[in-house]
Design a protein around this motif. Structure first.
Motif, mmCIF file in Angstrom:
data_model
loop_
_atom_site.group_PDB
_atom_site.id
_atom_site.type_symbol
_atom_site.label_atom_id
_atom_site.label_comp_id
_atom_site.label_asym_id
_atom_site.label_seq_id
_atom_site.Cartn_x
_atom_site.Cartn_y
_atom_site.Cartn_z
ATOM 1 N N ILE A 41 24.273 -55.385 -32.958
ATOM 2 C CA ILE A 41 23.407 -54.481 -32.750
ATOM 3 C C ILE A 41 21.688 -54.668 -33.474
ATOM 4 C CG2 ILE A 41 22.819 -51.796 -33.793
ATOM 5 C CD1 ILE A 41 25.104 -52.282 -31.678
ATOM 6 N N LYS A 42 21.752 -55.240 -34.409
ATOM 7 C CA LYS A 42 20.581 -55.550 -35.134
ATOM 8 C C LYS A 42 19.708 -56.436 -34.256
ATOM 9 C CE LYS A 42 21.400 -54.738 -39.955
ATOM 10 N NZ LYS A 42 21.641 -55.224 -41.273
ATOM 11 N N PRO A 43 20.137 -57.653 -33.810
ATOM 12 C CA PRO A 43 19.182 -58.454 -32.996
ATOM 13 C C PRO A 43 18.334 -57.711 -31.792
ATOM 14 C CG PRO A 43 21.252 -59.856 -33.447
ATOM 15 C CD PRO A 43 21.409 -58.267 -33.978
ATOM 16 N N PRO A 44 18.994 -56.825 -31.234
ATOM 17 C CA PRO A 44 18.192 -56.078 -29.838
ATOM 18 C C PRO A 44 17.282 -55.118 -30.757
ATOM 19 C CG PRO A 44 20.614 -56.211 -29.277
ATOM 20 C CD PRO A 44 20.415 -56.721 -31.016
ATOM 21 N N MET A 45 17.479 -54.611 -31.806
ATOM 22 C CA MET A 45 16.730 -53.991 -32.631
ATOM 23 C C MET A 45 15.351 -54.485 -32.884
ATOM 24 S SD MET A 45 19.181 -51.484 -34.639
ATOM 25 C CE MET A 45 18.033 -50.938 -35.652
ATOM 26 N N TYR A 46 15.640 -55.776 -33.448
ATOM 27 C CA TYR A 46 14.467 -56.333 -34.162
ATOM 28 C C TYR A 46 13.827 -57.135 -32.857
ATOM 29 C CZ TYR A 46 16.793 -56.151 -38.559
ATOM 30 O OH TYR A 46 17.193 -55.731 -39.844
ATOM 31 N N ALA A 47 14.344 -57.585 -31.920
ATOM 32 C CA ALA A 47 13.627 -57.843 -30.649
ATOM 33 C C ALA A 47 12.368 -56.795 -30.309
ATOM 34 C CB ALA A 47 14.552 -58.422 -29.657
ATOM 35 N N THR A 48 13.228 -55.644 -30.001
ATOM 36 C CA THR A 48 12.403 -54.526 -29.632
ATOM 37 C C THR A 48 11.183 -54.537 -30.357
ATOM 38 O OG1 THR A 48 14.448 -53.681 -28.572
ATOM 39 C CG2 THR A 48 12.391 -52.218 -28.943
ATOM 40 N N ALA A 49 11.249 -54.669 -31.806
ATOM 41 C CA ALA A 49 10.185 -54.379 -32.641
ATOM 42 C C ALA A 49 9.338 -55.763 -32.950
ATOM 43 C CB ALA A 49 10.703 -54.070 -34.055
ATOM 44 N N GLY A 50 9.683 -56.913 -31.909
ATOM 45 C CA GLY A 50 8.889 -57.731 -31.893
ATOM 46 C C GLY A 50 8.894 -58.798 -33.138
ATOM 47 N N ILE A 51 10.094 -58.473 -33.995
ATOM 48 C CA ILE A 51 10.225 -59.569 -35.053
ATOM 49 C C ILE A 51 10.757 -60.786 -34.304
ATOM 50 C CG2 ILE A 51 11.851 -59.844 -36.954
ATOM 51 C CD1 ILE A 51 11.734 -56.872 -37.441
ATOM 52 N N PRO A 52 9.956 -61.974 -34.588
ATOM 53 C CA PRO A 52 10.078 -63.153 -34.084
ATOM 54 C C PRO A 52 11.673 -64.122 -34.176
ATOM 55 C CG PRO A 52 8.531 -63.788 -35.709
ATOM 56 C CD PRO A 52 8.969 -62.043 -35.597
ATOM 57 N N GLU A 53 12.231 -63.775 -35.426
ATOM 58 C CA GLU A 53 13.299 -64.419 -35.772
ATOM 59 C C GLU A 53 14.296 -63.687 -36.608
ATOM 60 O OE1 GLU A 53 12.706 -68.753 -36.317
ATOM 61 O OE2 GLU A 53 13.533 -68.368 -38.225
ATOM 62 N N VAL A 54 15.532 -63.755 -36.221
ATOM 63 C CA VAL A 54 16.703 -63.208 -36.893
ATOM 64 C C VAL A 54 17.707 -64.117 -37.294
ATOM 65 C CG1 VAL A 54 18.236 -61.046 -36.827
ATOM 66 C CG2 VAL A 54 16.093 -60.837 -35.968
ATOM 67 N N TRP A 55 17.999 -64.162 -38.555
ATOM 68 C CA TRP A 55 19.283 -64.853 -38.972
ATOM 69 C C TRP A 55 20.494 -64.014 -39.424
ATOM 70 C CZ3 TRP A 55 18.075 -69.810 -42.460
ATOM 71 C CH2 TRP A 55 16.951 -70.338 -41.861
ATOM 72 N N ILE A 56 21.503 -64.468 -38.688
ATOM 73 C CA ILE A 56 22.872 -63.648 -39.033
ATOM 74 C C ILE A 56 23.901 -64.636 -39.932
ATOM 75 C CG2 ILE A 56 24.813 -62.523 -38.159
ATOM 76 C CD1 ILE A 56 22.158 -61.194 -37.734
ATOM 77 N N VAL A 57 23.856 -64.550 -41.113
ATOM 78 C CA VAL A 57 24.675 -65.474 -42.041
ATOM 79 C C VAL A 57 26.071 -65.240 -42.065
ATOM 80 C CG1 VAL A 57 24.723 -66.702 -44.038
ATOM 81 C CG2 VAL A 57 22.615 -66.443 -43.288
ATOM 82 N N ASP A 58 27.107 -65.789 -41.606
ATOM 83 C CA ASP A 58 28.417 -65.398 -41.937
ATOM 84 C C ASP A 58 28.928 -66.322 -43.105
ATOM 85 O OD1 ASP A 58 31.193 -65.201 -41.986
ATOM 86 O OD2 ASP A 58 31.307 -65.007 -39.500
ATOM 87 N N ALA A 59 29.044 -65.996 -44.137
ATOM 88 C CA ALA A 59 29.578 -66.897 -45.401
ATOM 89 C C ALA A 59 30.891 -67.271 -44.995
ATOM 90 C CB ALA A 59 29.180 -66.104 -46.809
ATOM 91 N N VAL B 145 22.918 -75.965 -43.304
ATOM 92 C CA VAL B 145 23.954 -74.785 -43.600
ATOM 93 C C VAL B 145 24.510 -74.765 -45.134
ATOM 94 C CG1 VAL B 145 25.782 -73.359 -42.965
ATOM 95 C CG2 VAL B 145 24.303 -74.357 -41.228
ATOM 96 N N GLU B 146 24.852 -75.963 -45.438
ATOM 97 C CA GLU B 146 25.293 -76.036 -46.928
ATOM 98 C C GLU B 146 23.983 -75.705 -47.925
ATOM 99 O OE1 GLU B 146 28.190 -77.231 -48.438
ATOM 100 O OE2 GLU B 146 28.987 -76.619 -46.463
ATOM 101 N N GLN B 147 22.914 -76.059 -47.654
ATOM 102 C CA GLN B 147 21.962 -75.683 -48.852
ATOM 103 C C GLN B 147 21.459 -74.217 -48.402
ATOM 104 O OE1 GLN B 147 18.987 -78.342 -46.587
ATOM 105 N NE2 GLN B 147 18.394 -78.960 -48.879
ATOM 106 N N ILE B 148 21.780 -73.666 -47.336
ATOM 107 C CA ILE B 148 21.420 -72.196 -47.310
ATOM 108 C C ILE B 148 22.716 -71.411 -47.815
ATOM 109 C CG2 ILE B 148 21.394 -70.352 -45.560
ATOM 110 C CD1 ILE B 148 19.940 -72.290 -43.834
ATOM 111 N N LEU B 149 23.727 -71.722 -47.547
ATOM 112 C CA LEU B 149 24.846 -71.191 -48.175
ATOM 113 C C LEU B 149 25.197 -71.359 -49.738
ATOM 114 C CD1 LEU B 149 27.542 -71.363 -45.480
ATOM 115 C CD2 LEU B 149 26.334 -69.265 -45.967
#
Length: 71
Positions: free
Chosen positions: A7-25, A63-67
Motif C-alpha cells: 500500500i505505502k509504495p504507490p502512495m509515496y510514488a504518487t506523492a513524488g517521494i523519490p525513494e522508499v525503504w521497507i525493512v523486514d527485520a 544490510v547488516e549495518q542497517i539492521l
C-alpha cells in the motif's frame, strides 16, 4: 509488513517521494523502491543479509549495518 510493502509504495510514488525503504527485520531484507512514475516505482530491489544498499550519494550500506548498527 503487507501494508508497508503493497500500500505505502504507490502512495509515496504518487506523492513524488523519490525513494522508499521497507525493512523486514525478521527476514533480514530491505526492499528499496526508487524512481516514482505515477503510482508506481520503476526500480525495486530486494537485498538480503549478505548484500548492501546503494545510497544516492555514492556510498553503500550493508544490510547488516542497517539492521544491527556499525561493527
Amino acid at each position: 509488513l503487507r501494508f508497508d510493502s503493497e500500500i505505502k509504495p504507490p502512495m509515496y510514488a504518487t506523492a513524488g517521494i523519490p525513494e522508499v525503504w521497507i525493512v523486514d527485520a525478521n527476514a533480514e531484507t530491505i526492499a528499496v523502491h526508487r524512481q516514482p512514475e505515477g503510482a508506481r516505482c520503476v526500480l525495486r530491489t530486494i537485498t538480503d543479509a549478505g548484500g548492501s544498499v546503494a545510497l544516492p550519494w555514492g556510498r553503500d550500506l550493508s544490510v547488516e549495518q542497517i539492521l544491527h548498527g556499525p561493527a
